[in-house]
Every structure is written in C-alpha cells, then in structure tokens.
Design an enzyme around this catalytic site. Structure first.
Site, PDB file in Angstrom:
ATOM      1  N   PHE A 111      -8.411  13.155  -6.094  1.00  0.00           N
ATOM      2  CA  PHE A 111      -9.495  12.668  -5.210  1.00  0.00           C
ATOM      3  C   PHE A 111      -9.170  13.058  -3.771  1.00  0.00           C
ATOM      4  CE2 PHE A 111      -9.678   9.279  -8.614  1.00  0.00           C
ATOM      5  CZ  PHE A 111     -10.862   9.712  -9.181  1.00  0.00           C
ATOM      6  N   GLN A 136      -2.200  -0.215  -1.297  1.00  0.00           N
ATOM      7  CA  GLN A 136      -3.620  -0.052  -1.648  1.00  0.00           C
ATOM      8  C   GLN A 136      -3.798   1.052  -2.695  1.00  0.00           C
ATOM      9  OE1 GLN A 136      -5.997  -2.012  -0.405  1.00  0.00           O
ATOM     10  NE2 GLN A 136      -7.765  -0.990  -1.292  1.00  0.00           N
ATOM     11  N   LEU A 137      -3.053   2.134  -2.538  1.00  0.00           N
ATOM     12  CA  LEU A 137      -3.190   3.266  -3.469  1.00  0.00           C
ATOM     13  C   LEU A 137      -2.630   2.937  -4.858  1.00  0.00           C
ATOM     14  CD1 LEU A 137      -2.434   6.270  -1.089  1.00  0.00           C
ATOM     15  CD2 LEU A 137      -4.639   5.593  -2.050  1.00  0.00           C
ATOM     16  N   GLY A 170      -3.431   0.086  -6.172  1.00  0.00           N
ATOM     17  CA  GLY A 170      -4.382  -0.889  -6.704  1.00  0.00           C
ATOM     18  C   GLY A 170      -3.708  -2.238  -6.919  1.00  0.00           C
ATOM     19  N   GLU A 201      13.531  -8.347  16.897  1.00  0.00           N
ATOM     20  CA  GLU A 201      14.152  -7.520  17.956  1.00  0.00           C
ATOM     21  C   GLU A 201      13.182  -7.305  19.116  1.00  0.00           C
ATOM     22  OE1 GLU A 201      17.128  -7.090  16.597  1.00  0.00           O
ATOM     23  OE2 GLU A 201      18.162  -6.066  18.239  1.00  0.00           O
TER      24      GLU A 201
END
Ligand SMILES: Cc1cc2nc3c(=O)[nH]c(=O)nc-3n(C[C@H](O)[C@H](O)[C@H](O)COP(=O)(O)OP(=O)(O)OC[C@H]3O[C@@H](n4cnc5c(N)ncnc54)[C@H](O)[C@@H]3O)c2cc1C
Length: 171
Positions: A68, A127-128, A130, A154
């Site tokens: 995709f 996210q990739l 899922g 820090e």
C-alpha cells in the site's frame, strides 16, 4: 536517597568557582540529554525495523501492507525523520564532547527533536501493527511507554524550547 543535614563542607573542597554551582550542575545535564535522545532514537529504530518486517508479512484486502503506497510513504518519512534526528544528536555530542560554546543549546535541540521524533515514529509503528501493536505482550507497546517519558525526563521538551529560545533571543 542521600540527605545532608547541617553538613559543613570546607571551602577547600569547593568544586569550580564560587557562585557557579548552578551553571556547572546544569552543564552536567547536557550529556544526560544526549543519552535520553539516543534512547528514543534506538527505541524508534527497533520499532521501525520490526514494522518493516511485519508489513512484508501481514496481508489485508489481498495485498501485503508493504504494497500500500500510503503505508510505504509513512515508512519513508519515519526513516528520514529518524536519520535527521540522529544526525543532530551526533552534532550535539561532538559539541558537548569538545566543550563548544553552543553545546547546551545544541544538546537541548537534539533532545527535543530526538524524543519528539522517537515518540512519533513509535506511535506510527504501533498504528501500522493495528490492534496487535496495542497488546501488552507486543514489544512496541512497551517501547511506546518508554519513549513517551523521554519527552518529560531530563527537562521537559517545553523547557528545551526555553533553553533554545533564550540562546537565540538572548533573554
Ligand atoms: C519516570 C521518571 C523518572 C525521573 N527520574 C528523575 C531522576 O532520576 N532525577 C531527577 O532529578 N528527576 C527525575 N524525574 C523528574 C523529571 O525530571 C521531572 O518530572 C521533569 O523535569 C518535569 O518536572 P515536573 O514533573 O515537576 O513538571 P512541572 O515542572 O510541574 O511541569 C508541568 C508542565 O508544565 C510545563 N512547564 C513548566 N514550566 C514551564 C515554563 N516555564 N514554560 C513552559 N512550560 C512549562 C512542563 O513542560 C510540563 O509540561 C523523573 C520523572 C519521571 C516521570
């Protein structure tokens, strides 16, 4: 935890010049900021490498995720952003190591960019994956929590912006 109560330290034990203690302590944070930035970049690279493998395996709608174009472009951006953050971190490390005049500003810039980029890349990698990436037994979920605190530790990234803007504006 170490506590000092009514502890008198002889003047001969003074480290550095009188009145410079805060400045010396703050300069010690420069190296710590490089460390935190490096942890973010390492965590993000770990997640990106695993995401690329996953995109080659996982099939949806009859195609691999890697086929995709919308997802290919995200990988391209993550790799580019990580490389840019890594280069700035290397530049800041050289400046801190050499005691350059602008080292504190560069360390703050590198910490800000590396930790914001690290979090964005890991969040995108999750996210990739899922729903699988969100599961507690998946390493990306753990790395997400790890890199999130790097934007706070820090010195927060708002405080990094204070340091950078003061150096630019002389405030
Ligand atoms: C897991 C963890 C480990 C830690 N380990 C250590 C450690 O080993 N040693 C140590 O000394 N500390 C440690 N800390 C503390 C850490 O350095 C502080 O949490 C951090 O500096 C932020 O301070 P604070 O939590 O008091 O937030 P606050 O100072 O109350 O800030 C709250 C929010 O306001 C923002 N803010 C504050 N002042 C300004 C300003 N002037 N302009 C704009 N925005 C501002 C901050 O960026 C933040 O978003 C640790 C924290 C965590 C979460």
């Amino acid at each position: 935890m170490v506590n000092f109560e009514n502890c008198r330290v002889p003047a001969a034990n003074l480290i550095g010049a009188e009145g410079q203690g805060f400045k010396i302590a703050m300069a010690g944070l420069d190296g710590g900021r490089l460390n935190i930035g490096a942890c973010s970049i390492g965590g993000a690279q770990f997640c990106l490498d695993r995401t690329i493998d996953y995109m080659k395996e996982r099939k949806q709608f009859g195609s691999r995720l890697a086929d995709f174009q919308a997802l290919q472009f995200r990988v391209a951006d993550y790799a580019t952003d990580l490389e840019a953050a890594r280069l700035l971190l290397h530049r800041a490390a050289v400046a801190v190591g050499a005691g350059e005049g602008g080292a504190t500003r560069l360390a703050a810039q590198a910490k800000r960019l590396a930790t914001d980029t690290g979090f964005d890349v890991v969040n995108g990698c999750l996210q990739l994956h899922g729903g699988y990436g969100y599961l507690r037994d998946h390493p990306i979920e753990r790395v997400l929590r790890d890199v999130r605190v790097h934007q706070i530790l820090e010195g927060t990234n708002e405080v990094m912006r204070l340091i950078i803007s003061r150096a630019m504006l002389g405030n």
